[in-house]
Design an enzyme around this catalytic site. Structure first.
Site, short mmCIF file in Angstrom:
data_model
loop_
_atom_site.label_atom_id
_atom_site.label_comp_id
_atom_site.label_asym_id
_atom_site.label_seq_id
_atom_site.Cartn_x
_atom_site.Cartn_y
_atom_site.Cartn_z
N ASP A 64 8.57 -7.15 0.67
CA ASP A 64 8.11 -5.56 -0.26
C ASP A 64 8.60 -5.30 -0.22
O ASP A 64 9.27 -4.39 -1.25
CB ASP A 64 6.21 -5.94 -0.04
CG ASP A 64 6.20 -4.38 -0.30
OD1 ASP A 64 5.54 -4.53 -1.96
OD2 ASP A 64 5.68 -3.16 0.11
N ARG A 106 11.40 -3.18 -8.75
CA ARG A 106 10.19 -2.91 -9.26
C ARG A 106 10.38 -1.56 -9.80
O ARG A 106 10.67 -1.04 -11.23
CB ARG A 106 8.92 -2.79 -8.95
CG ARG A 106 8.24 -4.73 -8.83
CD ARG A 106 7.20 -4.36 -8.24
NE ARG A 106 6.29 -3.21 -8.33
CZ ARG A 106 5.45 -2.85 -7.70
NH1 ARG A 106 5.35 -3.38 -6.17
NH2 ARG A 106 4.58 -2.17 -8.00
N SER A 153 1.41 -5.38 -3.02
CA SER A 153 2.47 -4.92 -2.20
C SER A 153 1.67 -3.60 -1.21
O SER A 153 1.87 -3.46 0.39
CB SER A 153 3.52 -3.50 -3.14
OG SER A 153 3.73 -2.62 -2.83
N LYS A 204 0.71 -4.61 3.75
CA LYS A 204 1.63 -3.98 4.43
C LYS A 204 0.66 -3.34 5.28
O LYS A 204 0.13 -3.37 6.70
CB LYS A 204 1.74 -2.77 3.59
CG LYS A 204 3.72 -3.26 3.82
CD LYS A 204 4.19 -1.49 3.15
CE LYS A 204 3.40 -0.60 2.17
NZ LYS A 204 4.18 -1.52 0.63
#
Length: 431
Positions: free
Chosen positions: A165, A172, A187, A191
């Site tokens: 990520d 991005r 994303s 996590k």
């Protein structure tokens, strides 16, 4: 090693509106992590996802693949429920600071793995680093010790959690694909799921100072993340909250810590208190305490006690003086009337230009820089009355900050209707 798929085929497939099967997504993230899929190819795929979206199965597979790219954490050995909160970020959003000790005061473990600010939205770690001696980087053993001994911890997420990520986000950020809802959702949730919490409450912002300004887009993001959490076995709910106006009266780092301590002392701005209590009640509901009296715990000193122990546990001094800026400039009302609008984005950018935020991840923040608001929408003002005060250590920054804040506060003849701070609650059963 012969690779089972061709990344160019996957790019074409997504470019043309097709869906990527589980095996292809798993290979893609693994190959990207290994360096076989190069950044140019992953950027092209990110743009294809941005333009054509992903279905629920694809988003789930992408999230799980990013979790699998690193290690996961577990708090099962604590012997008590764990619950976390994530905010999509906003101007003056200091809610984590009073929220963590408030929830932890009920015997629930609160692992808040947080981040730093970038652009006009502040980072929780930057705020706390205003406190002399406080440190964000903890080992896993230290995190576990804080959760056992204090009940809550706010610290940096380790690089070993969902490393794919981190690599994808960096692409991005420079390819105009940050706002893709599938990529945002995967994303955040990769996590949070890897973190190992039992329950999660999401604070998804909408409005001028939010990551996504449109409430419908924010609702789509919230629903997507709630579904991802539920699919992964994490009890998850979300709130849509208004970020047209800054939260509270402090924007910055040290000044937001001061305001958070005011809330923990039983005072503080009503909007900060309202959102803190709303999120705390929901976190405790998911953790099995639906009848917890969070308002009482905020005023009777229990939450403040946890705050002070948590700061000391991470090397900080809760009684130390916080940084104070050398320079300040107060903007005053040009006319009398009512404050009808207050643009969160403009004020957030102004604080950022003063040094409260960073343009690049490697930039240092000025902890004393920021803005203090003397009024909020609905307040009556007279000509010459202070509206807000800009503070910083570098006088050269003030002109550009004042330019950003120009017109941020509108004054009219009629008192505006108050906008609801919390617009909706989204539960797993609704998606």
């Amino acid at each position: 090693m012969v690779e089972p798929f061709d990344v160019v085929d996957l790019i074409r497939q997504k470019r043309d509106g097709g869906a990527l099967p589980t095996a292809e997504i798993n290979w893609l993230i693994d190959a990207f992590t290994r360096g076989y899929v190069v950044p140019e190819q992953m950027s092209a795929l990110a743009m294809a996802i941005y333009l054509n979206g992903m279905n629920r199965s694809e988003i789930r597979d992408l999230t799980l693949a990013m979790i699998a790219s690193g290690t996961t954490m577990s708090f099962a050995g604590l012997g008590k429920p764990t619950v976390d909160k994530h905010s999509t970020g906003g101007v003056g959003d200091k809610i984590t600071l009073p929220l963590m000790p408030l929830v932890a005061s009920f015997g629930v473990a609160v692992p808040q793995l947080s981040g730093r600010g970038l652009g006009h939205t502040g980072g929780t770690l930057d705020k706390l680093e205003s406190i002399p001696g406080w440190r964000a980087d903890l080992t896993r053993d230290e995190i576990a010790a804080q959760l056992r001994e204090v009940g809550g911890v706010v610290c940096a997420a380790g690089a070993e959690l969902a490393p794919a990520d981190k690599r994808l986000y960096a692409l991005r950020d420079i390819t105009g694909t940050v706002e893709s809802i599938p990529l945002i959702a995967s994303s955040i949730m990769s996590k949070k799921i890897a973190e190992g919490t039992d329950s999660l409450v999401l604070d998804v912002k909408f409005g001028s100072g939010a990551f996504l300004t449109d409430i419908n887009r924010s609702r789509e993001l919230a629903e997507t993340m709630v579904a991802l959490g539920s699919d992964a076995g994490v009890r998850t709910s979300a709130f849509l909250t208004n970020m047209n106006v800054p939260l509270g009266r402090a924007i910055g780092n040290a000044n937001e810590v001061r305001e958070s301590v005011e809330v923990l002392a039983g005072g503080g701005p009503s909007d900060v208190v309202e959102l803190t209590l709303t999120l705390a009640a929901e976190m405790l509901r998911l953790a099995g305490q639906p009848d917890a009296d969070v308002a009482e715990a905020l005023v009777d000193g229990r939450a403040m006690d946890v705050w002070r122990r948590s700061i000391r546990g991470q090397g900080g001094d809760p009684d130390a003086a916080l940084p104070v800026a050398r320079e300040s400039h107060t903007v005053r009302a040009a006319s009398s009337g009512y404050v009808t609008e207050m643009d969160a984005l403009q004020l957030g950018v102004a604080a950022w230009r003063l040094g409260a935020g960073r343009a690049r991840p490697t930039d240092l923040v000025q902890h004393a820089a920021g803005i203090d608001l003397q009024v909020k929408p609905g307040d009556a003002v007279v000509i010459g009355q202070p509206l807000f005060t800009l503070s910083g250590n570098d006088q050269d920054r003030f002109d550009r900050a004042l330019e950003a804040a120009s017109g941020a506060v509108a004054i009219g003849n009629e008192r505006p209707k108050r906008e609801a701070l919390v617009a909706e609650r989204i539960l797993a059963s609704t998606v």
